[in-house]
Design an enzyme around this catalytic site. Structure first.
Site, PDB file in Angstrom:
ATOM      1  N   LYS A  77      23.394  37.430  50.971  1.00  0.00           N
ATOM      2  CA  LYS A  77      24.099  38.406  51.867  1.00  0.00           C
ATOM      3  C   LYS A  77      25.740  38.286  51.644  1.00  0.00           C
ATOM      4  O   LYS A  77      26.358  39.204  51.723  1.00  0.00           O
ATOM      5  CB  LYS A  77      23.832  37.964  53.357  1.00  0.00           C
ATOM      6  CG  LYS A  77      22.413  38.503  53.502  1.00  0.00           C
ATOM      7  CD  LYS A  77      21.979  38.240  54.869  1.00  0.00           C
ATOM      8  CE  LYS A  77      20.570  38.801  55.371  1.00  0.00           C
ATOM      9  NZ  LYS A  77      19.569  37.750  54.955  1.00  0.00           N
ATOM     10  N   SER A 133      22.186  36.809  60.064  1.00  0.00           N
ATOM     11  CA  SER A 133      21.282  37.003  58.820  1.00  0.00           C
ATOM     12  C   SER A 133      20.511  38.153  59.056  1.00  0.00           C
ATOM     13  O   SER A 133      19.245  38.112  58.696  1.00  0.00           O
ATOM     14  CB  SER A 133      20.692  35.630  58.702  1.00  0.00           C
ATOM     15  OG  SER A 133      20.194  35.710  57.389  1.00  0.00           O
ATOM     16  N   SER A 147      19.117  33.642  51.791  1.00  0.00           N
ATOM     17  CA  SER A 147      20.026  34.725  52.287  1.00  0.00           C
ATOM     18  C   SER A 147      21.463  34.550  52.200  1.00  0.00           C
ATOM     19  O   SER A 147      22.410  35.202  52.605  1.00  0.00           O
ATOM     20  CB  SER A 147      19.833  34.464  53.965  1.00  0.00           C
ATOM     21  OG  SER A 147      18.871  35.286  54.496  1.00  0.00           O
TER      22      SER A 147
END
Length: 533
Positions: free
Chosen positions: A198, A372, A195
């Site tokens: 991102k 997230s 993640s």
């Protein structure tokens, strides 16, 4: 170990200029507004709530600098406005929920150690967290950043030698004041980022669309057929809940649409929905998964079938159809009977009936990073593709993100982006690129990128770090987490005891115990916030 200077895509300015110039005026206002009591906090921030909805939102969002928070267990004041949906609200709500005083500026009823009886140890207050951001040296002056040898000695045992970090690990640490890389462990070797992808998605979207861009959902009336089309604008935060909390409201859209139809003396319509803003498959390569809905231009509440607003949840099998059916029910409440909806495409001849728009992109980026949010990440990657003339599918979105980073002069190297969320295990990013992204977001001539920093979860306080860093670096580390099976990553910023602001990125591959790997990464980040011998 060689630790080269960063490439000259961002030249270093005077000490403190990288962040200080962008935030100094807001910090002055912060100092005047911050106070120990909740009532004073409310009075200080209330005027800013209206300002955030006006034009040039990024100018206000930029004021909430990298670590610009007065963090306490009971009261939080930001060096910038509380927005309606993003990081500022996340921090405020958590502060209220904890209902404990704490911090040097806010403690009351404390014992000799400064900790109220029965309450958690307070997180750092404004003085510690803001050090290094306002351009003024802390007491005793800002010392030189730790040398590369010192950091190698500090981080080596924590990163290179810890078996909890699996088969491969890479790392980079950069001084955001000078742009100098202070530590590197295979920093240019790309690994699966999970993640932390991102961060790249956020930078690409903000540069392609601008921080004031909003995602608009609309209804149109086809003159020839009398058909009403609900046109998806790629806003996964569109909500059907009664309390929209600043998000675009499907209820409001239905009310406005019904009013427009009544003016035309229309009481019964054929309802369709248009998802053609996006192309390609809606199913992520990981398949059906509770971590995200099908990627479509129309959905309400991220197609969640429960009351959750973040994290994994069961999803509607057809998000667009579910949103349209909900919309039909809302129209009925306002006296408009609609047919069972079906897919269609609005023509250029259709007349707009009503529109609703999301919060500005700056707020959406903060929300994406804090929670997230995979659905938002995929949406923002596709909007980057639309804005840059690439197909709005997985391949086009990945190509668009790559192209935006290359245009910024960032060291993309062998990076690969196959989605916007990082759920695709074939994504590849290096620790060097992650720290370069954070440095770009901190650059004084990139204020539009500041939400990348303000959106990072705060250690032991918000988002995906709310239950981590129970001691040592609470409030001083802000970082995006990343976790897949066998993959643990962490990238963000940390304020050092000497007032330096550092960017770091740690990636571990082939881990066998996610909790142990996560703890090892946290120890490494904490070490940067701890006094060095």
């Amino acid at each position: 170990m060689t630790v080269p200077e960063l490439r000259p895509w961002r030249t270093a300015g005077p000490r403190g200029a990288r962040v200080a110039d962008a935030v100094r005026p807001r910090l002055a206002r912060f100092a005047r507004a911050a106070g120990p009591r909740v009532a004073r906090f409310a009075r200080a921030t209330a005027p800013r709530l209206t300002r955030i909805t006006g034009p040039k939102t990024w100018q206000y969002t930029a004021g909430a600098a990298t670590a610009g928070l007065a963090l306490a267990a009971g009261v939080v004041t930001a060096a910038g406005p509380w927005d309606s949906t993003g990081q500022r609200t996340a921090e405020r709500d958590r502060a209220v929920a904890l209902e404990h005083p704490g911090g040097a500026d806010h403690g009351r009823g404390s014992d000799a150690t400064g900790t109220a009886a029965g309450s958690p140890r307070p997180a750092p207050s404004a003085g510690a967290v803001l050090t290094g951001l306002d351009g003024a040296p802390p007491p005793g002056g800002v010392k030189a950043p730790p040398g590369t040898t010192a950091l190698t000695d500090l981080l080596g045992p924590l990163l290179a030698d810890d078996p909890a970090l699996g088969e491969r690990r890479t790392a980079a640490v950069v001084d955001l004041t000078t742009g100098k890389r202070l530590y590197g462990l295979d920093p240019e070797v790309p690994l699966t980022p999970a993640s932390t992808t991102k961060i790249a998605t956020a930078v690409a979207a903000l540069t392609a669309l601008g921080p004031d861009h909003r995602l608009t959902t609309r209804t149109v009336l086809e003159a020839d057929t009398g058909e009403v089309v609900l046109v998806g604008g790629g806003d996964p935060t569109l909500t059907a809940r009664k309390d929209a909390r600043g998000l675009a409201s499907l209820r409001t859209l239905a009310e406005k649409t019904a009013a427009a139809l009544r003016k035309r003396n229309v009481r019964e319509v054929t309802l369709s929905y248009d998802t053609t803003l996006y192309t390609g498959t809606e199913t992520h390569p990981i398949g059906v998964n509770e971590n995200l809905a099908r990627v479509t231009a129309l959905m309400a509440d991220e197609a969640r079938t429960d009351d959750s607003t973040s994290g994994p949840a069961p999803r509607e099998p057809d998000p667009a159809d579910a949103a349209a059916r909900t919309f039909a029910g809302l129209l009925k409440q306002h006296g408009i009977t609609a047919s069972a909806p079906g897919p269609s495409k609005a023509t250029g001849r259709a007349a707009t009936l009503a529109t609703v728009s999301s919060p500005p992109l700056s707020a959406l980026v903060e929300r994406m990073l804090t929670n997230s949010d995979n659905d938002l990440a995929e949406a923002l990657a596709r909007h980057t593709a639309v804005a840059t003339g690439k197909p709005a599918d997985f391949d086009g979105a990945g190509a668009a993100v790559t192209a935006r980073l290359q245009q910024l002069g960032l060291p993309v190297g062998d990076a690969r982006f196959h989605d916007g969320s990082g759920l695709d295990r074939t994504d590849l990013i290096s620790a060097g690129l992650l720290t370069a992204l954070l440095a770009e977001a901190a650059a004084p001539d990139r204020p539009q990128l500041r939400p990348v920093l303000t959106g990072l979860p705060v250690a032991h306080f918000t988002g995906t770090l709310s239950d981590r860093y129970t001691d040592g670096a609470a409030g001083l580390v802000r970082a995006k987490t990343g976790t897949l099976t066998g993959v643990n990553t962490l990238a963000g910023t940390v304020t050092t005891p000497d007032g330096r602001l550092l960017a770091f990125a740690f990636l571990a591959h082939g881990t066998t115990d996610a909790w142990s790997a996560q703890a090892a990464l946290d120890r490494a980040a904490t070490s940067l916030a701890s006094p060095t011998p």
